[in-house]
Motif scaffolding. Structure first.
Motif, mmCIF file in Angstrom:
data_model
loop_
_atom_site.group_PDB
_atom_site.id
_atom_site.type_symbol
_atom_site.label_atom_id
_atom_site.label_comp_id
_atom_site.label_asym_id
_atom_site.label_seq_id
_atom_site.Cartn_x
_atom_site.Cartn_y
_atom_site.Cartn_z
ATOM 1 N N GLY A 39 0.673 -1.343 -0.065
ATOM 2 C CA GLY A 39 -0.077 0.004 0.200
ATOM 3 C C GLY A 39 0.660 1.397 0.016
ATOM 4 O O GLY A 39 0.614 2.056 0.730
ATOM 5 N N GLY A 99 3.196 8.419 11.963
ATOM 6 C CA GLY A 99 2.418 7.832 10.852
ATOM 7 C C GLY A 99 0.701 8.034 11.297
ATOM 8 O O GLY A 99 0.565 8.278 12.461
ATOM 9 N N GLY A 100 0.000 7.919 10.342
ATOM 10 C CA GLY A 100 -1.373 7.961 10.621
ATOM 11 C C GLY A 100 -1.730 6.797 11.643
ATOM 12 O O GLY A 100 -2.619 6.988 12.327
ATOM 13 N N LYS A 101 -1.182 5.699 11.192
ATOM 14 C CA LYS A 101 -1.471 4.423 12.104
ATOM 15 C C LYS A 101 -1.374 4.765 13.697
ATOM 16 O O LYS A 101 -2.214 4.546 14.364
ATOM 17 N N TRP A 125 -9.540 -1.241 6.625
ATOM 18 C CA TRP A 125 -8.056 -1.301 6.589
ATOM 19 C C TRP A 125 -7.861 -2.480 7.665
ATOM 20 O O TRP A 125 -8.470 -2.272 8.815
ATOM 21 N N TYR A 128 -7.528 -1.642 11.541
ATOM 22 C CA TYR A 128 -8.613 -0.867 12.443
ATOM 23 C C TYR A 128 -8.715 -2.136 13.687
ATOM 24 O O TYR A 128 -8.637 -1.863 14.652
ATOM 25 N N ASN A 171 -13.699 5.740 6.463
ATOM 26 C CA ASN A 171 -12.494 5.954 5.788
ATOM 27 C C ASN A 171 -12.797 5.946 4.200
ATOM 28 O O ASN A 171 -13.307 5.012 3.584
ATOM 29 N N ASN A 175 -9.088 2.177 2.002
ATOM 30 C CA ASN A 175 -8.384 1.023 1.779
ATOM 31 C C ASN A 175 -9.109 -0.138 2.472
ATOM 32 O O ASN A 175 -9.443 -0.067 3.573
ATOM 33 N N ASP A 204 -10.785 8.770 8.624
ATOM 34 C CA ASP A 204 -9.273 8.303 8.219
ATOM 35 C C ASP A 204 -9.406 9.147 6.781
ATOM 36 O O ASP A 204 -9.993 8.329 5.860
ATOM 37 N N MET A 206 -6.711 9.839 5.102
ATOM 38 C CA MET A 206 -5.533 9.572 4.492
ATOM 39 C C MET A 206 -5.185 9.385 2.936
ATOM 40 O O MET A 206 -4.141 9.892 2.385
ATOM 41 N N TYR A 207 -6.408 9.315 2.236
ATOM 42 C CA TYR A 207 -6.327 8.993 0.686
ATOM 43 C C TYR A 207 -7.032 10.298 -0.071
ATOM 44 O O TYR A 207 -7.417 10.230 -0.853
ATOM 45 N N MET A 234 -8.662 12.553 10.938
ATOM 46 C CA MET A 234 -7.242 12.134 10.721
ATOM 47 C C MET A 234 -6.579 12.030 9.568
ATOM 48 O O MET A 234 -7.705 11.730 8.614
ATOM 49 N N LYS A 239 0.595 8.989 1.768
ATOM 50 C CA LYS A 239 0.246 8.397 0.506
ATOM 51 C C LYS A 239 0.274 9.686 -0.498
ATOM 52 O O LYS A 239 0.754 9.479 -1.631
ATOM 53 N N ARG A 247 7.080 8.858 8.272
ATOM 54 C CA ARG A 247 6.150 8.556 9.340
ATOM 55 C C ARG A 247 5.664 9.755 9.910
ATOM 56 O O ARG A 247 6.145 10.152 11.134
ATOM 57 N N ILE A 248 4.832 10.456 9.426
ATOM 58 C CA ILE A 248 4.191 11.510 9.762
ATOM 59 C C ILE A 248 2.768 11.329 9.513
ATOM 60 O O ILE A 248 2.133 11.170 8.321
ATOM 61 N N TYR A 325 -6.457 1.461 -4.878
ATOM 62 C CA TYR A 325 -6.827 -0.082 -4.690
ATOM 63 C C TYR A 325 -7.907 -0.264 -5.601
ATOM 64 O O TYR A 325 -8.957 0.599 -5.538
HETATM 65 C C1 LIG Z 1 -6.640 3.460 5.296
HETATM 66 C C2 LIG Z 1 -5.275 3.877 6.287
HETATM 67 N N1 LIG Z 1 -4.977 4.544 7.108
HETATM 68 C C3 LIG Z 1 -3.946 4.890 7.622
HETATM 69 C C4 LIG Z 1 -2.641 4.367 7.099
HETATM 70 C C5 LIG Z 1 -1.470 4.606 7.862
HETATM 71 O O1 LIG Z 1 -0.721 5.413 7.173
HETATM 72 P P1 LIG Z 1 0.722 5.664 7.724
HETATM 73 O O2 LIG Z 1 1.824 5.144 7.041
HETATM 74 O O3 LIG Z 1 0.772 7.303 7.873
HETATM 75 O O4 LIG Z 1 0.823 5.210 9.211
HETATM 76 C C6 LIG Z 1 -2.827 3.644 6.088
HETATM 77 C C7 LIG Z 1 -1.586 3.052 5.358
HETATM 78 O O5 LIG Z 1 -1.730 1.858 4.569
HETATM 79 C C8 LIG Z 1 -4.222 3.604 5.289
HETATM 80 O O6 LIG Z 1 -4.360 2.703 4.298
#
Ligand SMILES: Cc1ncc(COP(=O)(O)O)c(C=O)c1O
Length: 400
Positions: A39, A99-101, A125, A128, A171, A175, A204, A206-207, A234, A239, A247-248, A325
Protein backbone atom coordinates in the motif's frame (compact mmCIF):
# COMPACT_ATOMS: atom_id res chain seq x y z
CA UNK A 1 2.44 -17.80 34.25
CA UNK A 2 2.19 -16.85 30.59
CA UNK A 3 4.98 -14.58 29.41
CA UNK A 4 3.11 -12.85 26.59
CA UNK A 5 0.21 -10.48 27.20
CA UNK A 6 -3.31 -11.84 26.79
CA UNK A 7 -4.08 -8.86 24.52
CA UNK A 8 -1.74 -10.36 21.92
CA UNK A 9 -3.99 -13.39 21.57
CA UNK A 10 -6.56 -11.12 19.97
CA UNK A 11 -4.16 -9.62 17.43
CA UNK A 12 -3.48 -11.14 14.02
CA UNK A 13 -0.36 -10.41 11.97
CA UNK A 14 -1.04 -8.24 8.94
CA UNK A 15 -2.18 -10.34 5.96
CA UNK A 16 -0.63 -7.77 3.64
CA UNK A 17 2.77 -8.33 5.23
CA UNK A 18 2.36 -12.14 5.11
CA UNK A 19 1.61 -12.14 1.36
CA UNK A 20 4.39 -9.64 0.69
CA UNK A 21 6.82 -11.97 2.48
CA UNK A 22 5.65 -14.99 0.47
CA UNK A 23 6.12 -12.96 -2.71
CA UNK A 24 9.63 -12.00 -1.57
CA UNK A 25 10.48 -15.66 -0.95
CA UNK A 26 9.36 -16.59 -4.48
CA UNK A 27 11.38 -13.71 -5.88
CA UNK A 28 14.44 -14.97 -4.00
CA UNK A 29 13.90 -18.32 -5.76
CA UNK A 30 14.23 -16.48 -9.07
CA UNK A 31 10.52 -16.13 -9.97
CA UNK A 32 9.41 -13.01 -11.83
CA UNK A 33 6.93 -11.89 -9.17
CA UNK A 34 4.66 -8.89 -9.70
CA UNK A 35 3.69 -7.58 -6.32
CA UNK A 36 0.33 -5.83 -6.16
CA UNK A 37 0.04 -6.28 -2.42
CA UNK A 38 1.72 -3.23 -0.93
CA UNK A 39 0.00 0.00 0.00
CA UNK A 40 2.48 2.65 -1.00
CA UNK A 41 2.93 4.93 -4.00
CA UNK A 42 5.72 3.93 -6.37
CA UNK A 43 6.66 7.62 -6.74
CA UNK A 44 9.51 9.31 -4.94
CA UNK A 45 8.98 12.06 -2.34
CA UNK A 46 8.87 15.41 -4.21
CA UNK A 47 12.17 17.30 -4.23
CA UNK A 48 10.89 20.44 -2.46
CA UNK A 49 10.00 18.25 0.53
CA UNK A 50 13.36 16.49 0.55
CA UNK A 51 15.12 19.86 0.36
CA UNK A 52 13.11 21.16 3.33
CA UNK A 53 14.26 18.15 5.36
CA UNK A 54 17.89 18.63 4.34
CA UNK A 55 17.67 22.32 5.25
CA UNK A 56 16.19 21.37 8.64
CA UNK A 57 19.12 19.06 9.33
CA UNK A 58 21.59 21.82 8.34
CA UNK A 59 19.84 24.28 10.65
CA UNK A 60 20.25 21.81 13.48
CA UNK A 61 16.57 20.95 13.84
CA UNK A 62 17.65 17.60 15.15
CA UNK A 63 16.51 17.64 18.75
CA UNK A 64 13.42 16.49 20.67
CA UNK A 65 10.32 18.36 19.65
CA UNK A 66 7.22 19.16 21.70
CA UNK A 67 5.22 15.94 22.14
CA UNK A 68 2.22 16.94 19.96
CA UNK A 69 4.44 18.36 17.20
CA UNK A 70 6.43 21.48 16.32
CA UNK A 71 4.25 24.63 16.39
CA UNK A 72 5.07 25.30 12.71
CA UNK A 73 3.58 21.96 11.65
CA UNK A 74 0.55 22.28 13.89
CA UNK A 75 -0.09 25.70 12.36
CA UNK A 76 0.37 24.27 8.85
CA UNK A 77 -2.21 21.61 9.70
CA UNK A 78 -4.75 24.24 10.78
CA UNK A 79 -4.16 26.10 7.50
CA UNK A 80 -4.58 22.90 5.49
CA UNK A 81 -7.83 22.01 7.25
CA UNK A 82 -9.20 25.52 6.65
CA UNK A 83 -8.06 25.79 3.04
CA UNK A 84 -9.01 22.33 1.84
CA UNK A 85 -11.80 21.24 4.15
CA UNK A 86 -13.32 24.49 5.41
CA UNK A 87 -12.65 23.40 8.99
CA UNK A 88 -11.60 25.76 11.79
CA UNK A 89 -9.15 24.33 14.27
CA UNK A 90 -6.65 25.96 16.61
CA UNK A 91 -3.12 24.57 16.70
CA UNK A 92 -3.90 23.27 20.21
CA UNK A 93 -6.58 21.08 18.65
CA UNK A 94 -4.06 19.24 16.48
CA UNK A 95 -1.53 16.50 17.13
CA UNK A 96 1.26 15.00 15.03
CA UNK A 97 2.19 11.33 15.38
CA UNK A 98 4.56 8.79 13.87
CA UNK A 99 2.34 7.97 10.88
CA UNK A 100 -1.42 7.90 10.58
CA UNK A 101 -1.50 4.47 12.18
CA UNK A 102 0.10 5.81 15.33
CA UNK A 103 -2.40 8.66 15.56
CA UNK A 104 -5.31 6.21 15.34
CA UNK A 105 -3.66 3.99 17.91
CA UNK A 106 -3.24 6.87 20.36
CA UNK A 107 -6.80 8.08 19.88
CA UNK A 108 -8.13 4.63 20.72
CA UNK A 109 -5.65 4.01 23.53
CA UNK A 110 -6.70 7.31 25.07
CA UNK A 111 -10.43 6.55 24.92
CA UNK A 112 -11.25 2.82 24.99
CA UNK A 113 -12.29 0.93 28.08
CA UNK A 114 -13.00 -2.81 28.14
CA UNK A 115 -16.36 -3.44 26.50
CA UNK A 116 -16.28 -0.29 24.38
CA UNK A 117 -17.15 -1.04 20.78
CA UNK A 118 -15.61 0.47 17.66
CA UNK A 119 -17.47 0.03 14.39
CA UNK A 120 -15.26 -0.84 11.44
CA UNK A 121 -16.82 -0.68 8.00
CA UNK A 122 -16.13 -3.88 6.04
CA UNK A 123 -14.11 -4.11 3.90
CA UNK A 124 -11.88 -2.25 6.37
CA UNK A 125 -8.20 -1.41 6.52
CA UNK A 126 -6.66 -4.49 8.18
CA UNK A 127 -5.22 -2.54 11.07
CA UNK A 128 -8.43 -1.06 12.53
CA UNK A 129 -9.77 -4.16 14.32
CA UNK A 130 -6.29 -5.11 15.49
CA UNK A 131 -5.61 -1.67 16.95
CA UNK A 132 -9.00 -1.75 18.66
CA UNK A 133 -8.13 -5.15 20.17
CA UNK A 134 -4.69 -3.97 21.33
CA UNK A 135 -6.32 -0.98 23.01
CA UNK A 136 -8.69 -3.25 24.92
CA UNK A 137 -11.85 -2.47 22.96
CA UNK A 138 -14.12 -4.65 20.84
CA UNK A 139 -14.27 -4.23 17.08
CA UNK A 140 -17.75 -4.57 15.59
CA UNK A 141 -18.58 -4.50 11.92
CA UNK A 142 -20.90 -2.74 9.54
CA UNK A 143 -21.20 -4.49 6.18
CA UNK A 144 -21.14 -3.02 2.71
CA UNK A 145 -22.10 -4.72 -0.55
CA UNK A 146 -20.84 -4.98 -4.11
CA UNK A 147 -24.17 -3.61 -5.39
CA UNK A 148 -23.48 -0.36 -3.48
CA UNK A 149 -19.86 -0.25 -4.71
CA UNK A 150 -18.80 -1.16 -1.14
CA UNK A 151 -20.22 2.05 0.32
CA UNK A 152 -21.85 1.92 3.72
CA UNK A 153 -25.62 2.44 3.62
CA UNK A 154 -27.32 4.35 6.44
CA UNK A 155 -29.43 1.33 7.49
CA UNK A 156 -26.29 -0.77 7.94
CA UNK A 157 -24.68 1.94 10.06
CA UNK A 158 -27.83 2.26 12.17
CA UNK A 159 -27.89 -1.52 12.67
CA UNK A 160 -24.27 -1.61 13.84
CA UNK A 161 -24.68 1.05 16.57
CA UNK A 162 -25.28 -0.21 20.11
CA UNK A 163 -25.27 1.56 23.49
CA UNK A 164 -21.65 0.39 23.83
CA UNK A 165 -20.46 1.97 20.57
CA UNK A 166 -17.80 4.56 21.30
CA UNK A 167 -16.41 5.19 17.82
CA UNK A 168 -17.20 4.55 14.22
CA UNK A 169 -14.21 4.62 11.91
CA UNK A 170 -14.98 6.03 8.47
CA UNK A 171 -12.40 5.87 5.70
CA UNK A 172 -12.95 7.59 2.37
CA UNK A 173 -11.41 6.92 -0.10
CA UNK A 174 -11.18 3.44 1.33
CA UNK A 175 -8.37 1.03 1.71
CA UNK A 176 -9.08 -1.67 0.40
CA UNK A 177 -12.01 -0.84 -1.93
CA UNK A 178 -11.07 2.65 -3.15
CA UNK A 179 -14.72 3.67 -2.59
CA UNK A 180 -15.18 7.34 -1.68
CA UNK A 181 -18.33 9.04 -0.46
CA UNK A 182 -19.91 11.96 -2.23
CA UNK A 183 -21.42 14.81 -0.21
CA UNK A 184 -24.90 13.26 -0.39
CA UNK A 185 -23.73 9.77 0.47
CA UNK A 186 -21.78 10.97 3.49
CA UNK A 187 -24.58 13.30 4.58
CA UNK A 188 -26.90 10.28 4.91
CA UNK A 189 -24.39 8.67 7.26
CA UNK A 190 -23.89 11.82 9.33
CA UNK A 191 -27.69 12.07 9.70
CA UNK A 192 -27.63 8.64 11.35
CA UNK A 193 -24.76 9.73 13.60
CA UNK A 194 -26.63 12.87 14.64
CA UNK A 195 -29.30 10.58 16.11
CA UNK A 196 -26.69 8.81 18.28
CA UNK A 197 -24.89 11.48 20.29
CA UNK A 198 -22.79 8.94 22.23
CA UNK A 199 -20.94 7.83 19.06
CA UNK A 200 -17.68 9.53 18.10
CA UNK A 201 -16.41 9.68 14.54
CA UNK A 202 -12.84 8.83 13.62
CA UNK A 203 -12.47 9.79 10.00
CA UNK A 204 -9.40 8.44 8.27
CA UNK A 205 -8.83 10.86 5.39
CA UNK A 206 -5.44 9.45 4.44
CA UNK A 207 -6.34 9.13 0.74
CA UNK A 208 -8.11 12.49 0.49
CA UNK A 209 -5.98 13.79 -2.36
CA UNK A 210 -6.05 10.63 -4.41
CA UNK A 211 -9.45 10.87 -6.11
CA UNK A 212 -10.16 10.78 -9.81
CA UNK A 213 -12.39 12.32 -12.42
CA UNK A 214 -14.54 15.12 -11.02
CA UNK A 215 -15.01 13.49 -7.62
CA UNK A 216 -15.08 16.05 -4.80
CA UNK A 217 -13.74 14.95 -1.43
CA UNK A 218 -15.71 15.73 1.75
CA UNK A 219 -15.12 14.91 5.40
CA UNK A 220 -17.76 14.42 8.13
CA UNK A 221 -17.11 17.51 10.31
CA UNK A 222 -17.24 19.67 7.18
CA UNK A 223 -20.68 18.56 6.02
CA UNK A 224 -22.21 18.18 9.49
CA UNK A 225 -20.92 20.85 11.89
CA UNK A 226 -23.06 19.18 14.56
CA UNK A 227 -20.45 16.42 14.67
CA UNK A 228 -17.48 18.77 15.18
CA UNK A 229 -17.39 18.22 18.94
CA UNK A 230 -17.15 14.44 18.55
CA UNK A 231 -15.08 13.98 15.44
CA UNK A 232 -11.39 13.26 15.14
CA UNK A 233 -10.28 14.15 11.62
CA UNK A 234 -7.16 12.15 10.87
CA UNK A 235 -4.89 12.51 7.87
CA UNK A 236 -1.23 12.29 6.93
CA UNK A 237 1.40 12.80 4.30
CA UNK A 238 2.25 9.14 3.62
CA UNK A 239 0.20 8.56 0.50
CA UNK A 240 -0.44 11.86 -1.29
CA UNK A 241 3.16 13.06 -0.82
CA UNK A 242 4.79 9.65 -1.25
CA UNK A 243 6.23 9.90 2.26
CA UNK A 244 5.46 6.48 3.74
CA UNK A 245 8.93 6.18 5.24
CA UNK A 246 8.94 9.61 6.87
CA UNK A 247 6.27 8.50 9.37
CA UNK A 248 4.09 11.56 9.79
CA UNK A 249 0.36 11.46 10.49
CA UNK A 250 -1.83 14.00 12.21
CA UNK A 251 -5.30 14.62 13.55
CA UNK A 252 -7.53 17.46 14.66
CA UNK A 253 -10.38 17.29 17.11
CA UNK A 254 -11.78 18.54 20.40
CA UNK A 255 -9.04 19.85 22.68
CA UNK A 256 -9.77 17.46 25.55
CA UNK A 257 -9.26 14.47 23.25
CA UNK A 258 -6.06 15.92 21.79
CA UNK A 259 -4.75 16.52 25.34
CA UNK A 260 -5.46 12.89 26.24
CA UNK A 261 -3.63 11.71 23.11
CA UNK A 262 -0.76 14.04 23.98
CA UNK A 263 -0.54 12.43 27.43
CA UNK A 264 -0.37 8.95 25.89
CA UNK A 265 2.21 10.01 23.31
CA UNK A 266 4.34 11.73 25.95
CA UNK A 267 4.91 8.43 27.71
CA UNK A 268 5.36 6.50 24.52
CA UNK A 269 7.22 7.95 21.53
CA UNK A 270 7.39 11.63 22.59
CA UNK A 271 7.36 13.90 19.56
CA UNK A 272 8.03 12.26 16.22
CA UNK A 273 11.14 12.88 14.09
CA UNK A 274 11.97 16.58 13.97
CA UNK A 275 13.31 16.30 10.43
CA UNK A 276 10.19 14.58 9.16
CA UNK A 277 8.04 17.23 10.79
CA UNK A 278 9.89 19.99 8.93
CA UNK A 279 9.45 18.02 5.73
CA UNK A 280 5.73 17.78 6.45
CA UNK A 281 5.48 21.56 6.90
CA UNK A 282 6.75 21.89 3.33
CA UNK A 283 4.42 19.12 2.14
CA UNK A 284 1.37 20.95 3.48
CA UNK A 285 2.41 24.56 2.85
CA UNK A 286 4.56 24.15 -0.26
CA UNK A 287 3.70 23.63 -3.90
CA UNK A 288 1.22 20.87 -4.63
CA UNK A 289 2.32 20.58 -8.24
CA UNK A 290 3.26 16.90 -7.95
CA UNK A 291 -0.34 15.99 -7.12
CA UNK A 292 -1.90 16.28 -10.60
CA UNK A 293 0.98 14.15 -11.88
CA UNK A 294 0.35 11.43 -9.27
CA UNK A 295 -3.40 11.59 -9.86
CA UNK A 296 -3.15 11.35 -13.61
CA UNK A 297 -0.95 8.26 -13.38
CA UNK A 298 -3.17 6.61 -10.77
CA UNK A 299 -6.35 7.34 -12.70
CA UNK A 300 -4.91 5.86 -15.89
CA UNK A 301 -3.79 2.76 -14.01
CA UNK A 302 -7.13 2.40 -12.24
CA UNK A 303 -8.93 2.48 -15.58
CA UNK A 304 -6.53 -0.05 -17.08
CA UNK A 305 -6.87 -2.48 -14.17
CA UNK A 306 -10.65 -2.17 -13.81
CA UNK A 307 -11.14 -2.70 -17.51
CA UNK A 308 -8.88 -5.75 -17.67
CA UNK A 309 -10.35 -7.30 -14.53
CA UNK A 310 -13.87 -6.86 -15.83
CA UNK A 311 -12.82 -8.77 -18.94
CA UNK A 312 -11.66 -11.62 -16.72
CA UNK A 313 -13.76 -14.71 -16.30
CA UNK A 314 -15.45 -14.81 -12.89
CA UNK A 315 -14.45 -11.32 -11.67
CA UNK A 316 -16.60 -8.25 -11.06
CA UNK A 317 -14.84 -5.01 -10.31
CA UNK A 318 -16.51 -1.66 -9.57
CA UNK A 319 -14.66 1.51 -10.61
CA UNK A 320 -13.62 3.15 -7.35
CA UNK A 321 -13.39 6.91 -6.93
CA UNK A 322 -10.03 7.01 -5.18
CA UNK A 323 -6.98 5.60 -3.36
CA UNK A 324 -4.88 3.15 -5.39
CA UNK A 325 -6.75 -0.07 -4.81
CA UNK A 326 -9.41 -2.10 -6.53
CA UNK A 327 -11.36 -4.85 -4.85
CA UNK A 328 -12.79 -7.32 -7.37
CA UNK A 329 -15.45 -9.81 -6.33
CA UNK A 330 -14.43 -13.40 -7.12
CA UNK A 331 -17.44 -15.30 -5.77
CA UNK A 332 -17.99 -17.05 -9.13
CA UNK A 333 -14.56 -18.67 -8.83
CA UNK A 334 -15.09 -20.25 -5.43
CA UNK A 335 -15.54 -24.02 -5.78
CA UNK A 336 -13.47 -24.20 -8.97
CA UNK A 337 -10.35 -26.32 -9.37
CA UNK A 338 -6.89 -25.17 -10.39
CA UNK A 339 -4.80 -27.01 -13.04
CA UNK A 340 -2.74 -28.51 -10.17
CA UNK A 341 -5.90 -30.22 -8.90
CA UNK A 342 -6.36 -27.99 -5.83
CA UNK A 343 -9.85 -26.69 -5.19
CA UNK A 344 -10.44 -23.01 -4.43
CA UNK A 345 -12.53 -22.94 -1.26
CA UNK A 346 -11.79 -19.36 -0.18
CA UNK A 347 -10.42 -16.11 -1.53
CA UNK A 348 -7.22 -16.89 0.36
CA UNK A 349 -6.87 -20.13 -1.64
CA UNK A 350 -7.33 -18.03 -4.76
CA UNK A 351 -4.60 -15.47 -3.98
CA UNK A 352 -2.17 -18.18 -2.91
CA UNK A 353 -2.98 -20.15 -6.08
CA UNK A 354 -2.47 -17.02 -8.16
CA UNK A 355 0.86 -16.31 -6.50
CA UNK A 356 2.11 -19.86 -6.96
CA UNK A 357 0.85 -20.33 -10.52
CA UNK A 358 1.34 -16.88 -12.02
CA UNK A 359 3.60 -15.06 -9.54
CA UNK A 360 1.14 -12.22 -8.94
CA UNK A 361 0.75 -11.11 -5.33
CA UNK A 362 -2.65 -9.75 -4.26
CA UNK A 363 -4.30 -9.78 -0.83
CA UNK A 364 -7.37 -11.87 -0.05
CA UNK A 365 -10.58 -10.10 0.91
CA UNK A 366 -11.27 -12.16 4.02
CA UNK A 367 -8.45 -10.28 5.74
CA UNK A 368 -10.36 -7.03 5.11
CA UNK A 369 -13.57 -8.52 6.48
CA UNK A 370 -15.45 -8.88 3.21
CA UNK A 371 -15.13 -11.58 0.62
CA UNK A 372 -14.77 -13.52 -1.53
CA UNK A 373 -12.73 -10.68 -3.00
CA UNK A 374 -9.13 -9.69 -3.33
CA UNK A 375 -7.31 -6.38 -3.21
CA UNK A 376 -4.99 -5.15 -5.88
CA UNK A 377 -2.80 -2.13 -5.32
CA UNK A 378 -2.23 -0.36 -8.62
CA UNK A 379 0.63 1.77 -7.30
CA UNK A 380 3.03 0.23 -9.77
CA UNK A 381 4.00 0.78 -13.42
CA UNK A 382 1.48 0.47 -16.27
CA UNK A 383 3.60 -2.25 -17.86
CA UNK A 384 3.65 -4.36 -14.71
CA UNK A 385 -0.07 -3.85 -14.18
CA UNK A 386 -0.90 -4.89 -17.70
CA UNK A 387 1.25 -8.00 -17.42
CA UNK A 388 -0.21 -8.82 -13.98
CA UNK A 389 -3.77 -8.50 -15.29
CA UNK A 390 -2.91 -10.75 -18.24
CA UNK A 391 -1.64 -13.35 -15.79
CA UNK A 392 -4.79 -13.01 -13.67
CA UNK A 393 -6.90 -13.49 -16.81
CA UNK A 394 -4.95 -16.63 -17.70
CA UNK A 395 -5.19 -18.00 -14.16
CA UNK A 396 -8.96 -17.47 -14.02
CA UNK A 397 -9.50 -18.88 -17.52
CA UNK A 398 -7.74 -22.10 -16.56
CA UNK A 399 -9.98 -22.82 -13.56
CA UNK A 400 -12.42 -25.68 -14.00
C1 LIG B 1 -6.62 3.70 5.39
C2 LIG B 1 -5.27 3.91 5.94
N1 LIG B 1 -5.14 4.64 7.05
C3 LIG B 1 -3.94 4.86 7.61
C4 LIG B 1 -2.80 4.33 7.08
C5 LIG B 1 -1.51 4.54 7.80
O1 LIG B 1 -0.70 5.43 7.25
P1 LIG B 1 0.75 5.70 7.84
O2 LIG B 1 1.69 5.03 6.93
O3 LIG B 1 0.86 7.19 7.81
O4 LIG B 1 0.80 5.16 9.22
C6 LIG B 1 -2.88 3.55 5.93
C7 LIG B 1 -1.67 2.94 5.35
O5 LIG B 1 -1.70 1.95 4.66
C8 LIG B 1 -4.15 3.34 5.34
O6 LIG B 1 -4.29 2.60 4.24
Amino acid sequence: MAFLADALKRVKPSATITITQKARDLKAQGKDVISLSVGEPDFDTPDNIKEAAIAAIRRGETKYTPVPGIPQLREAITRKLKRENGLDYKASQTIVGTGGKHVIYNALLATLNPGDEVICVAPYWVSYPEIVALCGGTATFAQTHLKDDFKLQPEELEKAITPKTKWVILNSPSNPSGAAYSHDELKKLTEVLMRHPHVWVLTDDMYEHLTYGDFKFVTPAQIEPGLYERTLTMNGVSKAYAMTGWRIGYAAGPEHLIKAMDLVQGQQTSGTSAISQWAAVEALDGTQEHLPVFKKAFERRRDLVVSMLNQTRGLKCPTPEGAFYVYPDCSELIGKTMPNGKKIETDEDLVIGLLEAEAVAAVHGSSFGLGPNFRISYATSDEKLEEACRRIQRFCAELR
